[in-house]
Design a protein around this motif. Structure first.
Motif, PDB file in Angstrom:
ATOM      1  N   LEU A  73      29.267   0.437   3.119  1.00 37.07           N
ATOM      2  CA  LEU A  73      27.911   0.739   2.654  1.00 37.07           C
ATOM      3  C   LEU A  73      26.915   0.654   3.798  1.00 37.07           C
ATOM      4  O   LEU A  73      26.068   1.539   3.973  1.00 37.07           O
ATOM      5  N   VAL A  74      27.024  -0.409   4.608  1.00 41.53           N
ATOM      6  CA  VAL A  74      26.135  -0.553   5.757  1.00 41.53           C
ATOM      7  C   VAL A  74      26.312   0.620   6.717  1.00 41.53           C
ATOM      8  O   VAL A  74      25.337   1.186   7.230  1.00 41.53           O
ATOM      9  N   GLY A  75      27.562   1.003   6.967  1.00 43.95           N
ATOM     10  CA  GLY A  75      27.819   2.111   7.874  1.00 43.95           C
ATOM     11  C   GLY A  75      27.276   3.428   7.361  1.00 43.95           C
ATOM     12  O   GLY A  75      26.655   4.196   8.114  1.00 43.95           O
ATOM     13  N   MET A  76      27.485   3.708   6.080  1.00 43.58           N
ATOM     14  CA  MET A  76      27.005   4.969   5.509  1.00 43.58           C
ATOM     15  C   MET A  76      25.489   5.071   5.557  1.00 43.58           C
ATOM     16  O   MET A  76      24.928   6.106   5.912  1.00 43.58           O
ATOM     17  N   VAL A  77      24.812   3.972   5.209  1.00 42.90           N
ATOM     18  CA  VAL A  77      23.348   3.994   5.165  1.00 42.90           C
ATOM     19  C   VAL A  77      22.755   3.984   6.572  1.00 42.90           C
ATOM     20  O   VAL A  77      21.767   4.660   6.852  1.00 42.90           O
ATOM     21  N   GLY A  78      23.378   3.233   7.475  1.00 43.46           N
ATOM     22  CA  GLY A  78      22.796   3.056   8.800  1.00 43.46           C
ATOM     23  C   GLY A  78      23.112   4.138   9.801  1.00 43.46           C
ATOM     24  O   GLY A  78      22.439   4.247  10.835  1.00 43.46           O
ATOM     25  N   SER A  83      22.971   8.938  14.166  1.00 41.55           N
ATOM     26  CA  SER A  83      23.583  10.249  14.373  1.00 41.55           C
ATOM     27  C   SER A  83      22.540  11.291  14.729  1.00 41.55           C
ATOM     28  O   SER A  83      22.788  12.170  15.566  1.00 41.55           O
ATOM     29  N   ASP A  84      21.367  11.209  14.108  1.00 43.87           N
ATOM     30  CA  ASP A  84      20.297  12.153  14.419  1.00 43.87           C
ATOM     31  C   ASP A  84      19.788  11.965  15.848  1.00 43.87           C
ATOM     32  O   ASP A  84      19.335  12.921  16.478  1.00 43.87           O
ATOM     33  N   ARG A  85      19.881  10.747  16.351  1.00 46.73           N
ATOM     34  CA  ARG A  85      19.367  10.482  17.694  1.00 46.73           C
ATOM     35  C   ARG A  85      20.390  10.748  18.781  1.00 46.73           C
ATOM     36  O   ARG A  85      20.072  11.327  19.823  1.00 46.73           O
ATOM     37  N   PHE A  86      21.636  10.306  18.554  1.00 42.57           N
ATOM     38  CA  PHE A  86      22.643  10.361  19.617  1.00 42.57           C
ATOM     39  C   PHE A  86      23.662  11.483  19.440  1.00 42.57           C
ATOM     40  O   PHE A  86      24.396  11.796  20.375  1.00 42.57           O
ATOM     41  N   GLY A  87      23.748  12.058  18.248  1.00 42.39           N
ATOM     42  CA  GLY A  87      24.680  13.158  18.023  1.00 42.39           C
ATOM     43  C   GLY A  87      25.836  12.768  17.128  1.00 42.39           C
ATOM     44  O   GLY A  87      26.211  11.593  17.033  1.00 42.39           O
ATOM     45  N   ARG A  88      26.416  13.768  16.473  1.00 35.36           N
ATOM     46  CA  ARG A  88      27.539  13.526  15.561  1.00 35.36           C
ATOM     47  C   ARG A  88      28.815  13.151  16.308  1.00 35.36           C
ATOM     48  O   ARG A  88      29.560  12.286  15.874  1.00 35.36           O
ATOM     49  N   VAL A 129      31.751   7.011   9.617  1.00 32.31           N
ATOM     50  CA  VAL A 129      32.390   8.183  10.216  1.00 32.31           C
ATOM     51  C   VAL A 129      32.462   9.358   9.236  1.00 32.31           C
ATOM     52  O   VAL A 129      32.352  10.523   9.645  1.00 32.31           O
ATOM     53  N   LEU A 130      32.632   9.087   7.949  1.00 24.55           N
ATOM     54  CA  LEU A 130      32.831  10.185   6.999  1.00 24.55           C
ATOM     55  C   LEU A 130      31.639  11.135   6.896  1.00 24.55           C
ATOM     56  O   LEU A 130      31.830  12.356   6.910  1.00 24.55           O
ATOM     57  N   PRO A 131      30.383  10.632   6.774  1.00 19.62           N
ATOM     58  CA  PRO A 131      29.265  11.586   6.724  1.00 19.62           C
ATOM     59  C   PRO A 131      29.200  12.493   7.938  1.00 19.62           C
ATOM     60  O   PRO A 131      28.838  13.672   7.827  1.00 19.62           O
ATOM     61  N   ASN A 132      29.580  11.978   9.105  1.00 20.59           N
ATOM     62  CA  ASN A 132      29.506  12.799  10.315  1.00 20.59           C
ATOM     63  C   ASN A 132      30.534  13.921  10.317  1.00 20.59           C
ATOM     64  O   ASN A 132      30.218  15.065  10.673  1.00 20.59           O
ATOM     65  N   VAL A 133      31.775  13.630   9.912  1.00 23.51           N
ATOM     66  CA  VAL A 133      32.772  14.703   9.910  1.00 23.51           C
ATOM     67  C   VAL A 133      32.495  15.704   8.791  1.00 23.51           C
ATOM     68  O   VAL A 133      32.785  16.903   8.938  1.00 23.51           O
ATOM     69  N   ILE A 134      31.924  15.244   7.682  1.00 20.85           N
ATOM     70  CA  ILE A 134      31.555  16.175   6.611  1.00 20.85           C
ATOM     71  C   ILE A 134      30.482  17.138   7.102  1.00 20.85           C
ATOM     72  O   ILE A 134      30.542  18.351   6.854  1.00 20.85           O
ATOM     73  N   VAL A 135      29.490  16.603   7.816  1.00 24.25           N
ATOM     74  CA  VAL A 135      28.430  17.463   8.351  1.00 24.25           C
ATOM     75  C   VAL A 135      29.000  18.471   9.344  1.00 24.25           C
ATOM     76  O   VAL A 135      28.643  19.655   9.316  1.00 24.25           O
ATOM     77  N   LEU A 136      29.889  18.026  10.213  1.00 23.28           N
ATOM     78  CA  LEU A 136      30.458  18.934  11.209  1.00 23.28           C
ATOM     79  C   LEU A 136      31.228  20.067  10.540  1.00 23.28           C
ATOM     80  O   LEU A 136      31.088  21.239  10.924  1.00 23.28           O
TER      81      LEU A 136
END
Length: 309
Positions: A73-78, A83-88, A129-136
């Protein structure tokens, strides 16, 4: 001014065939989802063996299970602002390294407290990690295949859980539980060079980064989007800067509040049911006198049902 989809670029993208780059992105991201599902769920299959070796009551595992979910939960929310600042891509590499190292460290844990802390820290990486790979996958998929490719990616998590359950049922009676943590930790770390070489960065992040570095957006930004679409690098997604900057606030606005809250409720109920069954089924079965291998296999079958669904 915000960058909007370019109409003359959208039509060719709708006809873009599936290219090697698309297959590469979804394949690499699915490997990440597979290992994420493997490492998230493996603790449930090992819990009966750990409890027997350490002579701890099964109730103690409630805290260990919850610590991993809390970390997710902490990872998903945080992860969003980072990711917006440093990249997916950098965030994906960091998260895979984090949950790989924490899972590997679980193999040498000597107490339930160490296991609890390691599962929380690993959960942060697993959840982020999951939100980032879904976005990609969403950005690189051709529009007419986007939903299918995201579904294929999503299947990677239960496939990982299925393999974790089947492998546990096979190896637990032979090797014990510690070697399974070695497998679950070494595999993500071995994947890091592949991700570093072949995982591309988000096209929309590149556009946003160029905008931040160069000031206000303009024709060059729109031409960059056209170029990405023509080359099959990305589908023509809208980049509405004012909406994106609002974050969660935009989802809770007057027009979306009811739908957002209902979707959150459905997803939360689904996750509570799934992780409750997954976490406790092996312990309940072993408490009823069933062998640990059968208890692990029950979790594998639960994931098989998820894949079919």
């Amino acid at each position: 001014m915000p960058v909007t989809p370019v109409q003359d670029a959208a039509t060719p993208a709708q006809r873009t065939p599936l290219r090697p780059l698309h297959l590469l992105v979804v394949s690499v991201c699915m490997l990440v989802a597979f290992l994420d599902g493997f490492d998230v769920q493996m603790i449930a299959f090992m819990a009966p063996a750990i409890g027997r070796e350490w002579q701890v009551e099964k109730e103690v595992f409630g805290l260990i299970f919850s610590s991993g979910i809390a970390g997710m939960l902490v990872g998903m929310v945080g992860q969003g602002p980072l990711s917006d600042r440093f990249g997916r891509k950098p965030m994906t590499l960091l998260c895979v390294a984090l949950f790989g190292l924490c899972t590997l460290a679980c193999a040498v844990a000597q107490s339930t407290t160490e296991l609890l802390v390691l599962r929380f820290l690993g959960g942060v990486g697993m959840g982020a990690v999951l939100p980032n790979v879904i976005v990609l996958v969403s950005e690189f998929a051709p529009p007419h295949l986007r939903s299918r490719m995201v579904v294929v990616l999503g299947a990677g998590v239960p496939i990982g859980g299925l393999v974790a359950g089947a492998l546990s049922a096979w190896l637990l009676p032979v090797t014990g539980w510690r070697p399974l943590f070695v497998v679950g930790g070494a595999a993500p770390l071995a994947l890091l060079p592949v991700l570093a070489l072949w995982l591309p960065e988000s096209p929309l992040f590149r556009i946003e980064r160029a905008r931040r570095q160069g000031g206000a957006s303009g024709p060059k930004d729109e031409e960059a989007i056209r170029d990405l679409v023509r080359r099959g690098w990305a589908a023509p997604l809208a980049v509405e800067a004012p909406v994106a900057s609002q974050g969660v606030g935009a989802l809770l606005g007057a027009g979306l509040r009811r739908s957002t809250l209902l979707l959150w409720l459905v997803c939360a109920a689904n996750m509570v049911l799934f992780y409750s069954m997954l976490s406790w089924m092996p312990l309940i079965l072993t408490s009823a006198g069933k062998p640990e291998s059968l208890a692990a296999l029950s979790g594998a079958m639960l994931n098989f049902g998820v894949i079919v669904g």
